[in-house]
Design a protein around this motif. Sequence first.
Motif, PDB file in Angstrom:
ATOM      1  N   ALA A 186      15.018   4.905   3.006  1.00 31.97           N
ATOM      2  CA  ALA A 186      15.198   4.540   1.517  1.00 31.97           C
ATOM      3  C   ALA A 186      13.549   4.919   0.977  1.00 31.97           C
ATOM      4  O   ALA A 186      13.500   4.942  -0.383  1.00 31.97           O
ATOM      5  CB  ALA A 186      15.228   3.149   1.472  1.00 31.97           C
ATOM      6  N   ASN A 187      12.694   5.398   1.515  1.00 27.87           N
ATOM      7  CA  ASN A 187      11.338   5.694   1.062  1.00 27.87           C
ATOM      8  C   ASN A 187      10.909   7.155   1.282  1.00 27.87           C
ATOM      9  O   ASN A 187       9.887   7.206   0.740  1.00 27.87           O
ATOM     10  CB  ASN A 187      10.436   4.682   1.642  1.00 27.87           C
ATOM     11  CG  ASN A 187      10.588   3.322   1.165  1.00 27.87           C
ATOM     12  OD1 ASN A 187      10.350   2.863   0.004  1.00 27.87           O
ATOM     13  ND2 ASN A 187      11.176   2.402   2.050  1.00 27.87           N
ATOM     14  N   ALA A 188      11.410   7.837   2.444  1.00 30.96           N
ATOM     15  CA  ALA A 188      11.027   9.117   2.470  1.00 30.96           C
ATOM     16  C   ALA A 188      11.490  10.013   1.418  1.00 30.96           C
ATOM     17  O   ALA A 188      12.684  10.593   1.476  1.00 30.96           O
ATOM     18  CB  ALA A 188      11.403   9.454   3.733  1.00 30.96           C
ATOM     19  N   GLY A 189      10.613  10.233   0.351  1.00 27.89           N
ATOM     20  CA  GLY A 189      11.212  11.145  -0.669  1.00 27.89           C
ATOM     21  C   GLY A 189      11.312  12.817  -0.268  1.00 27.89           C
ATOM     22  O   GLY A 189      12.421  13.232  -1.163  1.00 27.89           O
ATOM     23  N   SER A 239      15.432  10.532  -0.718  1.00 25.94           N
ATOM     24  CA  SER A 239      15.470  12.113  -0.801  1.00 25.94           C
ATOM     25  C   SER A 239      17.031  12.478  -0.814  1.00 25.94           C
ATOM     26  O   SER A 239      17.996  12.163  -0.319  1.00 25.94           O
ATOM     27  CB  SER A 239      15.064  12.845   0.433  1.00 25.94           C
ATOM     28  OG  SER A 239      15.259  14.033   0.497  1.00 25.94           O
ATOM     29  N   SER A 240      17.365  13.340  -1.828  1.00 29.70           N
ATOM     30  CA  SER A 240      18.655  13.731  -1.997  1.00 29.70           C
ATOM     31  C   SER A 240      18.949  14.749  -1.113  1.00 29.70           C
ATOM     32  O   SER A 240      20.351  15.178  -0.725  1.00 29.70           O
ATOM     33  CB  SER A 240      18.831  14.525  -3.384  1.00 29.70           C
ATOM     34  OG  SER A 240      18.003  15.329  -3.778  1.00 29.70           O
ATOM     35  N   TYR A 241      18.003  15.240  -0.439  1.00 29.75           N
ATOM     36  CA  TYR A 241      18.247  16.429   0.871  1.00 29.75           C
ATOM     37  C   TYR A 241      18.585  15.652   2.239  1.00 29.75           C
ATOM     38  O   TYR A 241      19.053  16.342   3.026  1.00 29.75           O
ATOM     39  CB  TYR A 241      17.178  17.189   0.755  1.00 29.75           C
ATOM     40  CG  TYR A 241      17.019  17.962  -0.322  1.00 29.75           C
ATOM     41  CD1 TYR A 241      17.969  19.043  -0.696  1.00 29.75           C
ATOM     42  CD2 TYR A 241      15.870  17.903  -1.238  1.00 29.75           C
ATOM     43  CE1 TYR A 241      17.837  19.812  -1.948  1.00 29.75           C
ATOM     44  CE2 TYR A 241      15.860  18.632  -2.615  1.00 29.75           C
ATOM     45  CZ  TYR A 241      16.693  19.442  -2.596  1.00 29.75           C
ATOM     46  OH  TYR A 241      16.424  20.118  -3.876  1.00 29.75           O
ATOM     47  N   ALA A 242      18.276  14.442   2.120  1.00 29.92           N
ATOM     48  CA  ALA A 242      18.162  13.563   3.588  1.00 29.92           C
ATOM     49  C   ALA A 242      19.773  13.787   4.154  1.00 29.92           C
ATOM     50  O   ALA A 242      20.744  13.402   3.601  1.00 29.92           O
ATOM     51  CB  ALA A 242      17.865  12.232   3.353  1.00 29.92           C
ATOM     52  N   CYS A 243      19.716  14.181   5.528  1.00 34.34           N
ATOM     53  CA  CYS A 243      21.033  14.187   6.284  1.00 34.34           C
ATOM     54  C   CYS A 243      20.523  13.178   7.525  1.00 34.34           C
ATOM     55  O   CYS A 243      19.784  13.076   8.079  1.00 34.34           O
ATOM     56  CB  CYS A 243      21.017  15.346   6.681  1.00 34.34           C
ATOM     57  SG  CYS A 243      22.499  15.527   8.016  1.00 34.34           S
ATOM     58  N   GLU A 248       0.852  -1.190   0.124  1.00 38.54           N
ATOM     59  CA  GLU A 248      -0.026  -0.041  -0.027  1.00 38.54           C
ATOM     60  C   GLU A 248       1.034   1.389  -0.049  1.00 38.54           C
ATOM     61  O   GLU A 248       1.913   1.207   0.698  1.00 38.54           O
ATOM     62  CB  GLU A 248      -0.831   0.103   1.272  1.00 38.54           C
ATOM     63  CG  GLU A 248      -1.886  -1.132   1.310  1.00 38.54           C
ATOM     64  CD  GLU A 248      -2.680  -0.992   2.507  1.00 38.54           C
ATOM     65  OE1 GLU A 248      -3.190   0.141   2.947  1.00 38.54           O
ATOM     66  OE2 GLU A 248      -2.971  -1.820   3.067  1.00 38.54           O
ATOM     67  N   PRO A 249       0.299   2.261  -0.599  1.00 35.07           N
ATOM     68  CA  PRO A 249       1.209   3.497  -0.536  1.00 35.07           C
ATOM     69  C   PRO A 249       1.221   4.226   0.661  1.00 35.07           C
ATOM     70  O   PRO A 249       0.277   4.302   1.349  1.00 35.07           O
ATOM     71  CB  PRO A 249       0.385   4.279  -1.715  1.00 35.07           C
ATOM     72  CG  PRO A 249      -0.903   3.910  -1.718  1.00 35.07           C
ATOM     73  CD  PRO A 249      -0.913   2.499  -1.218  1.00 35.07           C
ATOM     74  N   PHE A 250       2.504   4.568   1.002  1.00 38.07           N
ATOM     75  CA  PHE A 250       2.594   5.928   2.007  1.00 38.07           C
ATOM     76  C   PHE A 250       2.955   7.359   1.787  1.00 38.07           C
ATOM     77  O   PHE A 250       3.787   7.597   1.195  1.00 38.07           O
ATOM     78  CB  PHE A 250       3.998   5.372   2.740  1.00 38.07           C
ATOM     79  CG  PHE A 250       3.828   3.937   3.404  1.00 38.07           C
ATOM     80  CD1 PHE A 250       3.560   3.922   4.990  1.00 38.07           C
ATOM     81  CD2 PHE A 250       4.274   2.702   3.014  1.00 38.07           C
ATOM     82  CE1 PHE A 250       3.610   2.667   5.440  1.00 38.07           C
ATOM     83  CE2 PHE A 250       4.181   1.591   3.200  1.00 38.07           C
ATOM     84  CZ  PHE A 250       3.894   1.455   4.943  1.00 38.07           C
ATOM     85  N   CYS A 251       1.573   7.836   1.767  1.00 34.40           N
ATOM     86  CA  CYS A 251       1.569   9.131   1.096  1.00 34.40           C
ATOM     87  C   CYS A 251       2.327  10.166   2.024  1.00 34.40           C
ATOM     88  O   CYS A 251       3.294  11.036   1.308  1.00 34.40           O
ATOM     89  CB  CYS A 251       0.147   9.875   1.163  1.00 34.40           C
ATOM     90  SG  CYS A 251      -1.198   9.051   0.230  1.00 34.40           S
ATOM     91  N   CYS A 252       2.563   9.966   3.317  1.00 31.50           N
ATOM     92  CA  CYS A 252       3.373  10.981   3.954  1.00 31.50           C
ATOM     93  C   CYS A 252       4.832  10.702   3.733  1.00 31.50           C
ATOM     94  O   CYS A 252       5.550  11.587   3.480  1.00 31.50           O
ATOM     95  CB  CYS A 252       3.401  10.828   5.486  1.00 31.50           C
ATOM     96  SG  CYS A 252       3.678   9.017   6.194  1.00 31.50           S
ATOM     97  N   LEU A 253       5.350   9.436   3.275  1.00 28.20           N
ATOM     98  CA  LEU A 253       6.462   9.212   2.936  1.00 28.20           C
ATOM     99  C   LEU A 253       7.007   9.793   1.510  1.00 28.20           C
ATOM    100  O   LEU A 253       8.103  10.266   1.184  1.00 28.20           O
ATOM    101  CB  LEU A 253       6.776   7.553   2.935  1.00 28.20           C
ATOM    102  CG  LEU A 253       6.848   6.969   4.255  1.00 28.20           C
ATOM    103  CD1 LEU A 253       7.235   5.495   3.929  1.00 28.20           C
ATOM    104  CD2 LEU A 253       7.990   7.597   5.057  1.00 28.20           C
TER     105      LEU A 253
END
Length: 145
Positions: A107-110, A136-140, A75-80
Amino acid sequence: MEVLAANNLSRSLPTPFNMLRKLAIQVNLKYQRQAYVVMLLLKRCPYLQELYVALHGMDTHYLEEPYPEYSDIDEPFCCLDACLEEVWLSNFMGFDCEVEFAKFIIANAGVLKRITILGNVRDDLKAALESIQKASSYACINFKF
């Protein structure tokens, strides 16, 4: 968490929590029921921006059940996909179930900007988490003791 899991409400939270932007929960991920409820909450909170998870009850006893395979959830995770920007995992001990949950988020939070992991994290786990392909390319990833 235990109330939701024990009463099987985790399978049928009827409506999404559209107004919820911040969620703080205390969970023991070694129990599949509680891990499942966390996943369900993420699905039912489509506009969640901040997630604070206090990990507790982790010990060296065997798992009650295997932790869920987060990658198998269809199922999709809209918040992710569109909203979750910040995650805090406190009391992180480096158990497999905690590491798998952190990997799933990374790996999934865009649109993730920051995941902060509080605990005594071994260097090999830090390297493993930092090497994950981030959605996300911004993820730290921050580690704090």
